[in-house]
Design an enzyme around this catalytic site. Structure first.
Site, PDB file in Angstrom:
ATOM      1  N   SER A   1       0.360   3.525  -8.715  1.00 25.71           N
ATOM      2  CA  SER A   1       1.429   3.421  -7.901  1.00 25.71           C
ATOM      3  C   SER A   1       2.657   3.663  -8.843  1.00 25.71           C
ATOM      4  CB  SER A   1       1.727   2.162  -7.401  1.00 25.71           C
ATOM      5  OG  SER A   1       2.899   1.962  -6.618  1.00 25.71           O
TER       6      SER A   1
ATOM      7  N   TYR B   1       1.359  -7.346  -7.154  1.00 26.96           N
ATOM      8  CA  TYR B   1       0.990  -5.816  -6.940  1.00 26.96           C
ATOM      9  C   TYR B   1       1.485  -5.017  -8.414  1.00 26.96           C
ATOM     10  CZ  TYR B   1       0.881  -1.082  -4.530  1.00 26.96           C
ATOM     11  OH  TYR B   1       0.702   0.162  -4.293  1.00 26.96           O
TER      12      TYR B   1
HETATM   13  N1  LIG Z   1       1.726   3.803   1.019  1.00 31.69           N
HETATM   14  C1  LIG Z   1       2.391   4.030  -0.119  1.00 31.69           C
HETATM   15  O1  LIG Z   1       3.928   4.070  -0.014  1.00 31.69           O
HETATM   16  C2  LIG Z   1       2.014   3.658  -1.406  1.00 31.69           C
HETATM   17  C3  LIG Z   1       2.587   3.945  -2.689  1.00 31.69           C
HETATM   18  C4  LIG Z   1       2.085   3.583  -3.938  1.00 31.69           C
HETATM   19  C5  LIG Z   1       0.806   3.371  -3.961  1.00 31.69           C
HETATM   20  N2  LIG Z   1      -0.078   3.236  -2.703  1.00 31.69           N
HETATM   21  C6  LIG Z   1      -1.689   2.932  -3.052  1.00 31.69           C
HETATM   22  O2  LIG Z   1      -2.270   4.032  -2.209  1.00 31.69           O
HETATM   23  C7  LIG Z   1      -3.657   3.352  -1.805  1.00 31.69           C
HETATM   24  C8  LIG Z   1      -3.764   3.673  -0.367  1.00 31.69           C
HETATM   25  O3  LIG Z   1      -2.886   2.892   0.327  1.00 31.69           O
HETATM   26  P1  LIG Z   1      -2.341   3.439   1.816  1.00 31.69           P
HETATM   27  O4  LIG Z   1      -0.856   3.372   1.646  1.00 31.69           O
HETATM   28  O5  LIG Z   1      -3.175   4.785   2.244  1.00 31.69           O
HETATM   29  O6  LIG Z   1      -2.647   2.179   2.688  1.00 31.69           O
HETATM   30  P2  LIG Z   1      -3.348   1.953   4.193  1.00 31.69           P
HETATM   31  O7  LIG Z   1      -3.130   0.680   4.563  1.00 31.69           O
HETATM   32  O8  LIG Z   1      -2.768   3.151   5.162  1.00 31.69           O
HETATM   33  O9  LIG Z   1      -5.025   2.504   3.765  1.00 31.69           O
HETATM   34  C9  LIG Z   1      -5.826   1.752   3.019  1.00 31.69           C
HETATM   35  C10 LIG Z   1      -7.001   1.537   3.654  1.00 31.69           C
HETATM   36  O10 LIG Z   1      -7.877   0.533   2.752  1.00 31.69           O
HETATM   37  C11 LIG Z   1      -8.474  -0.260   3.315  1.00 31.69           C
HETATM   38  N3  LIG Z   1      -8.921  -1.491   2.505  1.00 31.69           N
HETATM   39  C12 LIG Z   1      -8.057  -2.435   2.294  1.00 31.69           C
HETATM   40  N4  LIG Z   1      -8.633  -3.275   1.774  1.00 31.69           N
HETATM   41  C13 LIG Z   1     -10.068  -2.838   1.394  1.00 31.69           C
HETATM   42  C14 LIG Z   1     -11.105  -3.607   0.687  1.00 31.69           C
HETATM   43  N5  LIG Z   1     -11.278  -4.676   0.139  1.00 31.69           N
HETATM   44  N6  LIG Z   1     -11.997  -2.806   1.171  1.00 31.69           N
HETATM   45  C15 LIG Z   1     -12.534  -1.568   1.615  1.00 31.69           C
HETATM   46  N7  LIG Z   1     -11.382  -1.127   2.077  1.00 31.69           N
HETATM   47  C16 LIG Z   1     -10.047  -1.667   2.024  1.00 31.69           C
HETATM   48  C17 LIG Z   1      -7.641  -0.564   4.763  1.00 31.69           C
HETATM   49  O11 LIG Z   1      -8.530  -1.083   5.877  1.00 31.69           O
HETATM   50  C18 LIG Z   1      -6.940   0.748   4.798  1.00 31.69           C
HETATM   51  O12 LIG Z   1      -7.741   1.367   6.012  1.00 31.69           O
HETATM   52  C19 LIG Z   1      -3.397   1.838  -2.308  1.00 31.69           C
HETATM   53  O13 LIG Z   1      -4.232   1.710  -3.525  1.00 31.69           O
HETATM   54  C20 LIG Z   1      -2.108   1.659  -2.612  1.00 31.69           C
HETATM   55  O14 LIG Z   1      -1.500   0.639  -3.468  1.00 31.69           O
HETATM   56  C21 LIG Z   1       0.447   3.551  -1.425  1.00 31.69           C
END
Ligand SMILES: NC(=O)c1ccc[n+]([C@@H]2O[C@H](COP(=O)([O-])OP(=O)(O)OC[C@H]3O[C@@H](n4cnc5c(N)ncnc54)[C@H](O)[C@@H]3O)[C@@H](O)[C@H]2O)c1
Length: 250
Positions: free
Chosen positions: A141, A154
């Site tokens: 991130s 985080y």
């Molecule tokens: N969305 C953003 O703005 C953003 C920014 C920077 C980094 N990220 C990173 O991107 C990655 C994906 O996030 P996203 O935004 O797509 O989120 P999201 O919540 O839309 O999708 C994440 C998925 O991971 C699943 N999940 C959560 N915990 C879990 C676990 N313990 N075991 C298995 N599955 C699990 C959830 O059920 C969900 O379906 C994460 O690592 C997040 O930190 C997201």
């Protein structure tokens, strides 16, 4: 987007967090490029929707990556040959600053974002090393590059993802296994990020109002992740690549 490439024909890639957001977009793109996708999520409902809506070979595994039994279930479903691993699953904190961290939040955020990633990577490495080939992509991130993007749990977890990535790359690139990370800025997904701290709102608010780039689409992250998983990135290992609309340049 029209895809003509079949970069992943005959390959198996595990994608965690495949039920939503960046993980789902990555699973979709891999399947469209001929991959056998092992789609992992803690939400069985989201996986059912994925399997119903996405064509190609998608094997779903409902598992919590923070749980050792979850890692075993993923490995059993994947089988002997695993060509790639996309460690996408992650959760936010409640923007807690250090003095306000509850132990349960710290343990869960580090457990999912870091320990789960380590355990699954540790499990796939022996097979990749034996074959002398493999690609691991971790989702970090912009919160892993600075202190002003999230709460302390985080931010800590995502800085650690960078260290985990470069250390893994250092040890295993000579064995044919590449390891890289992408560092997204804001992306339109279902991730939950409730402000639970008044002081964090006061301190972070001005940064969020002035510094944030436009919100990206999950497919833009999937494009970078699948590039790193593919042989197109055969000379890239140990990189933490901002995929953030230029936020890292500010
Ligand atoms: N969305 C953003 O703005 C953003 C920014 C920077 C980094 N990220 C990173 O991107 C990655 C994906 O996030 P996203 O935004 O797509 O989120 P999201 O919540 O839309 O999708 C994440 C998925 O991971 C699943 N999940 C959560 N915990 C879990 C676990 N313990 N075991 C298995 N599955 C699990 C959830 O059920 C969900 O379906 C994460 O690592 C997040 O930190 C997201």
């Amino acid at each position: 987007m029209t895809l003509s490439s079949q970069r992943f024909n005959g390959r198996t890639v595990i994608v965690t967090g495949a039920g939503a957001g960046i993980g789902r977009a990555t699973a979709e793109r891999l399947a469209a490029e001929g991959c056998r996708v092992i789609a992992v999520d803690v939400s069985a409902d989201r996986l059912t929707a994925l399997a119903d809506e996405v064509g190609g070979e998608v094997v779903t595994v409902s598992a919590d990556i923070a749980d050792a039994a979850g890692i075993e279930a993923i490995m059993a479903a994947a089988g002997e040959r695993i060509d790639g691993l996309a460690n996408v699953a992650g959760i936010m904190d409640g923007f807690e600053p250090t003095a306000e961290i509850a132990d349960a939040t710290w343990e869960r955020v580090l457990g999912v974002n870091l320990t789960g990633m380590m355990r699954l990577t540790r499990a796939v490495l022996p097979g990749m090393i034996d074959r002398g080939a493999g690609s691991i992509v971790n989702v970090g991130s912009e919160a892993g590059q600075r202190g002003s993007a999230a709460g302390t749990p985080y931010t800590t977890s995502k800085h650690a993802v960078n260290g985990f990535t470069v250390s893994t790359a250092f040890f295993y690139t000579p064995k044919g296994v590449r390891c890289n990370a992408v560092a997204p800025g804001p992306v339109a997904t279902s991730i939950e990020a409730p402000f639970r701290s008044e002081w964090a709102q006061t301190r972070l608010g001005p940064f969020f109002q002035t510094n944030l780039p436009p919100v990206a689409q999950p497919s833009q992250l999937a494009a970078a992740i699948t590039w790193l998983l593919s042989d197109d990135a055969s000379n890239v290992s140990g990189a933490v690549i901002p995929v953030d609309g230029g936020w890292a340049a500010i």
